[in-house]
Design an enzyme around this catalytic site. Structure first.
Site, PDB file in Angstrom:
ATOM      1  N   VAL A  59       0.839  -1.202   0.000  1.00 24.96           N
ATOM      2  CA  VAL A  59       0.000   0.000   0.000  1.00 24.96           C
ATOM      3  C   VAL A  59       0.877   1.256   0.000  1.00 24.96           C
ATOM      4  O   VAL A  59       0.598   2.220  -0.718  1.00 24.96           O
ATOM      5  CB  VAL A  59      -0.940  -0.012   1.217  1.00 24.96           C
ATOM      6  CG1 VAL A  59      -1.751   1.278   1.282  1.00 24.96           C
ATOM      7  CG2 VAL A  59      -1.867  -1.229   1.160  1.00 24.96           C
ATOM      8  N   GLU A 139      25.132   6.282  26.854  1.00 24.55           N
ATOM      9  CA  GLU A 139      24.628   5.870  25.536  1.00 24.55           C
ATOM     10  C   GLU A 139      25.634   4.944  24.881  1.00 24.55           C
ATOM     11  O   GLU A 139      26.844   5.032  25.148  1.00 24.55           O
ATOM     12  CB  GLU A 139      24.436   7.090  24.631  1.00 24.55           C
ATOM     13  CG  GLU A 139      23.485   8.134  25.152  1.00 24.55           C
ATOM     14  CD  GLU A 139      23.605   9.440  24.365  1.00 24.55           C
ATOM     15  OE1 GLU A 139      22.689  10.261  24.485  1.00 24.55           O
ATOM     16  OE2 GLU A 139      24.609   9.629  23.645  1.00 24.55           O
ATOM     17  N   LYS A 141      28.279   3.841  22.203  1.00 24.95           N
ATOM     18  CA  LYS A 141      29.189   4.578  21.326  1.00 24.95           C
ATOM     19  C   LYS A 141      29.080   3.955  19.934  1.00 24.95           C
ATOM     20  O   LYS A 141      29.677   2.905  19.662  1.00 24.95           O
ATOM     21  CB  LYS A 141      30.628   4.525  21.841  1.00 24.95           C
ATOM     22  CG  LYS A 141      31.602   5.388  21.036  1.00 24.95           C
ATOM     23  CD  LYS A 141      32.996   5.352  21.651  1.00 24.95           C
ATOM     24  CE  LYS A 141      33.944   6.243  20.871  1.00 24.95           C
ATOM     25  NZ  LYS A 141      34.139   5.755  19.485  1.00 24.95           N
ATOM     26  N   ASP A 143      29.423   2.973  16.094  1.00 26.20           N
ATOM     27  CA  ASP A 143      30.571   2.858  15.193  1.00 26.20           C
ATOM     28  C   ASP A 143      30.113   3.199  13.784  1.00 26.20           C
ATOM     29  O   ASP A 143      29.896   2.326  12.944  1.00 26.20           O
ATOM     30  CB  ASP A 143      31.147   1.442  15.252  1.00 26.20           C
ATOM     31  CG  ASP A 143      32.500   1.356  14.572  1.00 26.20           C
ATOM     32  OD1 ASP A 143      33.079   2.414  14.273  1.00 26.20           O
ATOM     33  OD2 ASP A 143      32.971   0.222  14.331  1.00 26.20           O
ATOM     34  N   ARG A 162      31.645  15.108   9.760  1.00 24.53           N
ATOM     35  CA  ARG A 162      32.442  15.753  10.812  1.00 24.53           C
ATOM     36  C   ARG A 162      33.691  16.414  10.237  1.00 24.53           C
ATOM     37  O   ARG A 162      34.072  17.502  10.660  1.00 24.53           O
ATOM     38  CB  ARG A 162      32.846  14.724  11.869  1.00 24.53           C
ATOM     39  CG  ARG A 162      33.685  15.330  12.986  1.00 24.53           C
ATOM     40  CD  ARG A 162      33.962  14.328  14.103  1.00 24.53           C
ATOM     41  NE  ARG A 162      34.714  14.966  15.177  1.00 24.53           N
ATOM     42  CZ  ARG A 162      36.031  15.015  15.258  1.00 24.53           C
ATOM     43  NH1 ARG A 162      36.750  14.449  14.302  1.00 24.53           N
ATOM     44  NH2 ARG A 162      36.635  15.602  16.265  1.00 24.53           N
ATOM     45  N   GLU A 198      24.738  10.013  14.291  1.00 27.78           N
ATOM     46  CA  GLU A 198      25.684   9.032  13.762  1.00 27.78           C
ATOM     47  C   GLU A 198      24.977   8.206  12.689  1.00 27.78           C
ATOM     48  O   GLU A 198      23.972   7.536  12.964  1.00 27.78           O
ATOM     49  CB  GLU A 198      26.175   8.113  14.887  1.00 27.78           C
ATOM     50  CG  GLU A 198      27.359   7.276  14.520  1.00 27.78           C
ATOM     51  CD  GLU A 198      28.680   7.956  14.877  1.00 27.78           C
ATOM     52  OE1 GLU A 198      29.728   7.308  14.722  1.00 27.78           O
ATOM     53  OE2 GLU A 198      28.658   9.118  15.324  1.00 27.78           O
ATOM     54  N   TYR A 250      21.698  12.400  18.910  1.00 30.24           N
ATOM     55  CA  TYR A 250      21.953  12.373  20.348  1.00 30.24           C
ATOM     56  C   TYR A 250      22.437  13.680  20.954  1.00 30.24           C
ATOM     57  O   TYR A 250      22.692  13.731  22.162  1.00 30.24           O
ATOM     58  CB  TYR A 250      22.977  11.279  20.669  1.00 30.24           C
ATOM     59  CG  TYR A 250      24.240  11.360  19.841  1.00 30.24           C
ATOM     60  CD1 TYR A 250      25.263  12.236  20.152  1.00 30.24           C
ATOM     61  CD2 TYR A 250      24.405  10.539  18.731  1.00 30.24           C
ATOM     62  CE1 TYR A 250      26.419  12.312  19.395  1.00 30.24           C
ATOM     63  CE2 TYR A 250      25.546  10.598  17.960  1.00 30.24           C
ATOM     64  CZ  TYR A 250      26.558  11.479  18.303  1.00 30.24           C
ATOM     65  OH  TYR A 250      27.699  11.551  17.542  1.00 30.24           O
ATOM     66  N   LYS A 317      28.059  10.998  29.648  1.00 28.50           N
ATOM     67  CA  LYS A 317      27.959  12.456  29.535  1.00 28.50           C
ATOM     68  C   LYS A 317      27.362  13.063  30.807  1.00 28.50           C
ATOM     69  O   LYS A 317      26.378  12.542  31.348  1.00 28.50           O
ATOM     70  CB  LYS A 317      27.081  12.833  28.338  1.00 28.50           C
ATOM     71  CG  LYS A 317      27.569  12.291  27.007  1.00 28.50           C
ATOM     72  CD  LYS A 317      26.801  12.863  25.827  1.00 28.50           C
ATOM     73  CE  LYS A 317      25.369  12.459  25.791  1.00 28.50           C
ATOM     74  NZ  LYS A 317      24.693  12.865  24.525  1.00 28.50           N
ATOM     75  N   LYS A 341      35.638   2.485  26.458  1.00 33.01           N
ATOM     76  CA  LYS A 341      35.726   1.585  25.311  1.00 33.01           C
ATOM     77  C   LYS A 341      35.641   0.114  25.727  1.00 33.01           C
ATOM     78  O   LYS A 341      36.002  -0.260  26.842  1.00 33.01           O
ATOM     79  CB  LYS A 341      37.042   1.821  24.568  1.00 33.01           C
ATOM     80  CG  LYS A 341      37.217   3.234  24.042  1.00 33.01           C
ATOM     81  CD  LYS A 341      36.605   3.384  22.677  1.00 33.01           C
ATOM     82  CE  LYS A 341      37.452   2.682  21.635  1.00 33.01           C
ATOM     83  NZ  LYS A 341      36.946   2.894  20.271  1.00 33.01           N
ATOM     84  N   CYS A 432      52.261 -13.521 -11.564  1.00 31.91           N
ATOM     85  CA  CYS A 432      50.932 -12.999 -11.253  1.00 31.91           C
ATOM     86  C   CYS A 432      49.869 -14.069 -11.478  1.00 31.91           C
ATOM     87  O   CYS A 432      49.852 -14.705 -12.543  1.00 31.91           O
ATOM     88  CB  CYS A 432      50.647 -11.780 -12.131  1.00 31.91           C
ATOM     89  SG  CYS A 432      48.953 -11.154 -11.990  1.00 31.91           S
ATOM     90  N   CYS A 435      47.690 -12.749 -14.786  1.00 36.01           N
ATOM     91  CA  CYS A 435      48.220 -12.636 -16.151  1.00 36.01           C
ATOM     92  C   CYS A 435      49.514 -13.405 -16.378  1.00 36.01           C
ATOM     93  O   CYS A 435      50.072 -13.372 -17.489  1.00 36.01           O
ATOM     94  CB  CYS A 435      48.430 -11.172 -16.516  1.00 36.01           C
ATOM     95  SG  CYS A 435      49.769 -10.367 -15.583  1.00 36.01           S
ATOM     96  N   CYS A 448      52.928  -6.995  -9.640  1.00 37.12           N
ATOM     97  CA  CYS A 448      52.797  -7.643 -10.943  1.00 37.12           C
ATOM     98  C   CYS A 448      53.392  -6.712 -11.995  1.00 37.12           C
ATOM     99  O   CYS A 448      53.081  -5.517 -12.024  1.00 37.12           O
ATOM    100  CB  CYS A 448      51.332  -7.926 -11.258  1.00 37.12           C
ATOM    101  SG  CYS A 448      51.009  -8.314 -12.991  1.00 37.12           S
ATOM    102  N   CYS A 454      47.537  -6.829 -17.646  1.00 38.54           N
ATOM    103  CA  CYS A 454      46.940  -7.636 -16.581  1.00 38.54           C
ATOM    104  C   CYS A 454      45.493  -7.205 -16.403  1.00 38.54           C
ATOM    105  O   CYS A 454      45.222  -6.041 -16.091  1.00 38.54           O
ATOM    106  CB  CYS A 454      47.723  -7.450 -15.284  1.00 38.54           C
ATOM    107  SG  CYS A 454      47.019  -8.320 -13.865  1.00 38.54           S
TER     108      CYS A 454
END
Length: 699
Positions: A59, A139, A141, A143, A162, A198, A250, A317, A341, A432, A435, A448, A454
């Site tokens: 829909v 909160e 963190k 990635d 950023r 983020e 955030y 924080k 961390k 290689c 080739c 190579c 190649c």
């Protein structure tokens, strides 16, 4: 609360059969389109933010298609219409913009004692001022990629990465294509609002997207963060719309309103974000003390693998905003927050095979194929071994049991051999694998020697040749190049100039118009500037700066091709090793054959008047910031054409900083620190006139 009138016919149990658009008056069409936009925004919010859809996907698709039809037929499209998420216009390049406030980093550590020291400092400094932190907000963190989003009167007007914290890339068009980012705010929002979030790619979406890439013969992304970073910088918003990006918000960066005060705590900000329609992570918690914050981190680490997004720690924080402002910032970090961390992930698994990939310049990279293992909720089935020297250092071979780490908690690599299957070490090939050309060692690296003969190097060389760093041929991204290669339309660089319109138009996803546009772009690249052409050839160690120096020194392609090593070494930034790489490239029969093919196809790199470039502004270095009366790139090209250098950052080697409107503050600060003269555009024009150079430059 929803801003959609409940009487909107497209909100609940909407009709899915519509009268023909030809039968509508402009007034009726405009009213229906407005109702559809409001309803679709609400459906987007319910689906992507609240995970509580009101209607079925089928829909929704019908309502969306109806809105597209109305906007197309009556020219009703608006910049923040939901349809622009998938149909935004591509941009030529990412422009740099200054943030409303610095996007600072935060101190971080994986040790609980460091977190407690942070708390002691906060309480000591606030206590001296008779203030209290009012607890902490904790909160995950995330990635992903940090983002600033700016809203005026509730409408999204700008979004930026950023960058260096003060300036970032303008990715407004790309962010409009992310469904969970509101283009219009809800509820009682302020007049002006800048927020930090983020952008990330959920794990399930990442796995599905990588599966599709592999099925199309494309290289999979290494991890969700890389996939996010590569996507958000796409120049075509439709590519962003096709990939599963999401965004959590955030923090407030700027807030202006005549009637409503800014929330007084971090916790109240998150509540306000939800009321304005932002996607907020529900795992955030308000705790009373630092020990509870440490417990929060430990509990979240246990739940980490069950989350549908990557995190690498928690952010703690100070809750009270006034206390945060009192604590202030260092030059690079806020003093009111700390990142606790997680420890680096490690896993032990077995190597099933070692394969060698060949890059654009011939560099060969060994990759270990692993017994699939879960590392942080991600199935890791391969890890880089970097180069032959790394293999020898590790003493690794097929069948060994190894420890896999994730560099920066992201990229898998082999840290050590835990249990060797034999006394042998993987024997790096002498030829290689693509080739069969001989392999040449350069210290720990291997290359190579096949050059453009190649096919693996050709694949990547074509991508570079047409990219912004090469000849900037629009309409030929990696996916389209792969399509042309699979259709046997392009086997060499020269084949680009012999593409047939009908053959292109018959390809899936193409048509007469797109074929004609591409051929026009390719035709326009038949007479490239010499420096751009040299850059596009993928000569090892030759980037744009070195290519420009070569063009200025030798003037013509023929002169560069036949230059002796000592002549090459006389060029700025070209030492013995780079000179040898350049000489080897042009001495290769395969590379010369590819180059002759380009010239035979009508490619004519434009020679440079050495006398002109050697004079005028020779030896000067310029940096530009802000908006000039012409494009900043044109100003850079002008000074370079007259012998100067144009760089992107101010240093002690900079001679002049030229500022236009809305200049970046960081570059001005750096100019002051390095005693670099600052010129406005009028003073810059006077300087050019003193050297006999006309302004503005010819377009």
């Amino acid at each position: 609360m929803s801003r959609v009138d409940e009487s909107n016919p497209y909100l609940r149990d909407p009709p899915t059969e519509f009268e023909s658009v030809e039968e509508l008056s402009e007034t009726d069409a405009a009213e229906q389109a407005q109702q559809l936009r409001a309803a679709i925004r609400e459906h987007d919010h319910r689906y992507y933010v609240e995970a509580d859809p009101l209607i079925a996907d089928r829909v929704y698709d019908l309502l969306f298609a109806r809105l597209q039809d109305l906007e197309a037929e009556f020219n009703l499209a608006e910049r923040d219409s939901p349809t622009q998420r998938v149909g935004g216009q591509p941009v030529d390049e990412l422009q740099t913009v200054e943030h409303t406030a610095p996007m600072l980093s935060i101190e971080q550590s994986g040790e609980a004692e460091d977190v407690r020291e942070f708390d002691e400092r906060v309480r000591r400094e606030l206590g001296d001022e008779g203030m209290d932190p009012a607890g902490y907000v904790c909160e995950p963190k995330f990635d992903g990629i940090s983002l600033e989003a700016v809203y005026e009167e509730g409408r999204l007007v700008r979004a930026a990465t950023r960058g260096d914290g003060r300036e970032g890339d303008d990715v407004t068009a790309q962010v409009r294509a992310i469904p969970s980012v509101p283009q219009r705010l809800r509820g009682e929002y302020p007049d002006f609002l800048a927020v930090r979030g983020e952008v990330f790619m959920p794990k399930d979406g990442f796995r599905e997207h990588n599966r599709q890439r592999i099925e199309r013969g494309k290289e999979p992304f290494a991890n969700p963060r890389n996939a996010t970073a590569g996507t958000i910088r796409q120049l075509d918003p439709s590519v962003v719309a096709s990939r599963p990006l999401d965004c959590f918000f955030y923090g407030i960066m700027a807030y202006e309103d005549a009637d409503r005060e800014r929330p007084e705590t971090q916790w109240a900000e998150l509540d306000a974000f939800r009321s304005w329609g932002f996607h907020v992570d529900d795992l955030a918690e308000h705790v009373d003390n630092i020990e509870a914050a440490i417990d929060y981190r430990d509990e979240l680490m246990e739940r980490r693998e069950d989350l549908n997004y990557e995190i690498d720690g928690v952010v703690i924080k100070v809750n009270d905003i006034a206390a945060c402002e009192m604590l202030g910032n260092t030059s690079r970090a806020t003093r009111s927050a700390f990142a606790y961390k997680f420890p680096a992930r490690t896993e032990i698994t077995g190597i099933t095979d070692i394969v060698v990939q060949v890059g654009r310049t011939g560099r060969m990279t060994p990759v270990a194929l692993l017994e699939p293992v879960q590392v942080g909720g991600v199935t890791v089935s391969r890890a880089t071994l970097h180069n032959p020297g790394e293999i020898e250092s590790l003493g690794v071979d097929v069948g060994d049991t190894v420890r896999v780490l994730r560099a920066g908690d992201v990229i898998p690599y082999i840290d050590e051999v835990v249990d060797a299957a034999s006394d042998s070490t993987f024997a790096f090939p002498d030829h290689c694998p693509v080739c069969e050309s001989p392999v040449e060692r350069d210290g720990p690296l291997a290359f190579c020697t096949g050059g453009l003969a190649c096919q693996s190097q050709v694949d990547r060389a074509i991508e570079h040749y047409v990219s912004r760093g090469g000849l900037d041929i629009e309409g030929l991204g990696p996916e389209r190049i792969s399509q042309l290669r699979e259709a046997k339309l392009v086997d060499s660089l020269a084949d680009l100039y012999g593409l047939d319109r009908e053959a292109l138009a018959d390809l899936e996803g193409w048509g007469d118009k797109s074929a004609e546009n591409l051929l026009a772009e390719i035709d326009a690249a038949r007479e490239p500037p010499l420096d751009s052409f040299l850059t596009a050839l993928s000569i090892p160690e030759v980037g744009s700066a070195t290519a420009t120096a070569l063009a200025r020194e030798f003037g013509s392609l023929a002169a560069v091709i036949h230059a002796e090593p000592d002549e090459l070494e006389a060029v700025d930034d070209v030492g013995p090793i780079v000179a040898e790489k350049i000489r080897d490239f042009f001495d290769s029969e395969e590379n010369r054959a590819a180059l002759d093919g380009l010239l035979a196809a009508g490619v004519d790199p434009q020679s440079v008047d050495i006398a002109e470039t050697a004079a005028d502004l020779a030896g000067l270095t310029f940096v530009f910031t802000g908006s000039l009366s012409v494009a900043r790139s044109d100003a850079q090209d002008l000074v370079e054409a007259h012998g100067a250098n144009a760089t992107g950052s101010v240093s002690g080697n900079t001679d002049y900083l030229v500022i236009g409107e809305s200049p970046g503050q960081r570059k001005q600060d750096d100019a002051a620190d390095n005693d670099v003269p600052v010129l406005d555009e009028a003073e810059f024009v006077d300087l050019l006139a003193d050297h006999g150079i006309e302004w503005p430059p010819e377009s």
